[in-house]
Design a protein around this motif. Structure first.
Motif: not given
Length: 253
Positions: A167-190
């Motif tokens: 939210x920016x200045x009280x307005x919703x600007x982004x909404x998503x879920x981490x399952x939509x990542x192309x590379x998940x956190x474990x892939x990235x850190x590895x």
């Protein structure tokens, strides 16, 4: 468990955060009265992955990467929860981006994906500020206060399916879920661990969902990752840069 670092009249301390209070080995501190939040870790670098959500790639007209595409922010980019973000005097086009980030807990390299959970202290939130009208990633992304981080590190969360919103200045600007990542956190850190040796406290952020957008002085940016927390900062005039702490200083608001 939530792990926090706070600025007290006696200097920085770290401990367990619960219901507005930080419990340390030396005592109990009420946040906002006895102490203020600091960035929850002290990284040697912040490793930031870009182009990690398909919707963002389409929006920004980027090419889809074949492997995690990353850049580095320096420790000088750090500010904590509720700290002001001085608008950079050299830019007229500054954006926010709400990102999940991992904090590394021990020196490590050459990790398999299965080994990643063993070396991650927990997860926090980063706002990847970007001066879009500057040339090249480093001038755009490595300025003072360009990496607000916090408010704490959550040690008990699965990073692969987290709802988020900005939210920016009280307005919703982004909404998503981490399952939509192309590379998940474990892939990235590895992937990164085959290129750099991580040090305790280093940060790895996993990219922004669609709709990273412009901010102006006076805007408050609130980034929420469910199960982790909400990072809140307000953009202020560029003159406020002079109030940022120098190395070794602890500044309480």
């Amino acid at each position: 468990m939530k792990l926090a670092r706070i600025a007290t009249d006696d200097g920085p301390v770290a401990g367990r955060y619960e219901d507005g209070v930080v419990h340390t080995d030396d005592g109990v501190y009420e946040v906002g009265t006895d102490a203020d939040f600091l960035p929850p870790c002290e990284p040697s670098a912040l490793y930031c992955v870009g182009r990690n959500f398909a919707a963002t790639i389409d929006q920004m007209e980027y090419e889809r990467p074949d492997e995690p595409d990353f850049f580095i922010k320096p420790p000088a980019s750090l500010v904590g929860h509720e700290d002001p973000i001085p608008y950079p005097s050299f830019s007229d086009e500054v954006t926010y981006a709400g990102e999940l980030a991992a904090v590394i807990d021990e020196p490590c390299r050459d990790l398999s994906e299965d080994e990643v959970p063993e070396v991650v202290r927990g997860y926090t939130i980063m706002n990847d500020m970007d001066a879009l009208d500057q040339g090249g990633r480093t001038p755009r992304k490595a300025f003072d206060a360009s990496g607000p981080l916090g408010p704490w590190i959550e040690t008990a969360v699965d990073p692969t399916e987290i709802d988020m919103y900005t939210d920016v200045a009280g307005e919703r600007r982004q909404e998503a879920n981490t399952e939509l990542m192309l590379f998940d956190p474990y892939e990235i850190i590895s992937h990164l661990s085959r290129r750099v040796t991580f040090r305790p406290g280093d940060v790895v952020s996993f990219g922004s969902p669609a709709n990273p957008g412009l901010v102006e002085p006076g805007d408050t940016v609130e980034i929420t990752y469910e199960g982790v927390g909400t990072l809140r900062n307000t953009v202020v005039d560029s003159s406020e840069r002079e109030r940022l702490a120098l190395e070794g200083e602890t500044v309480r608001s």
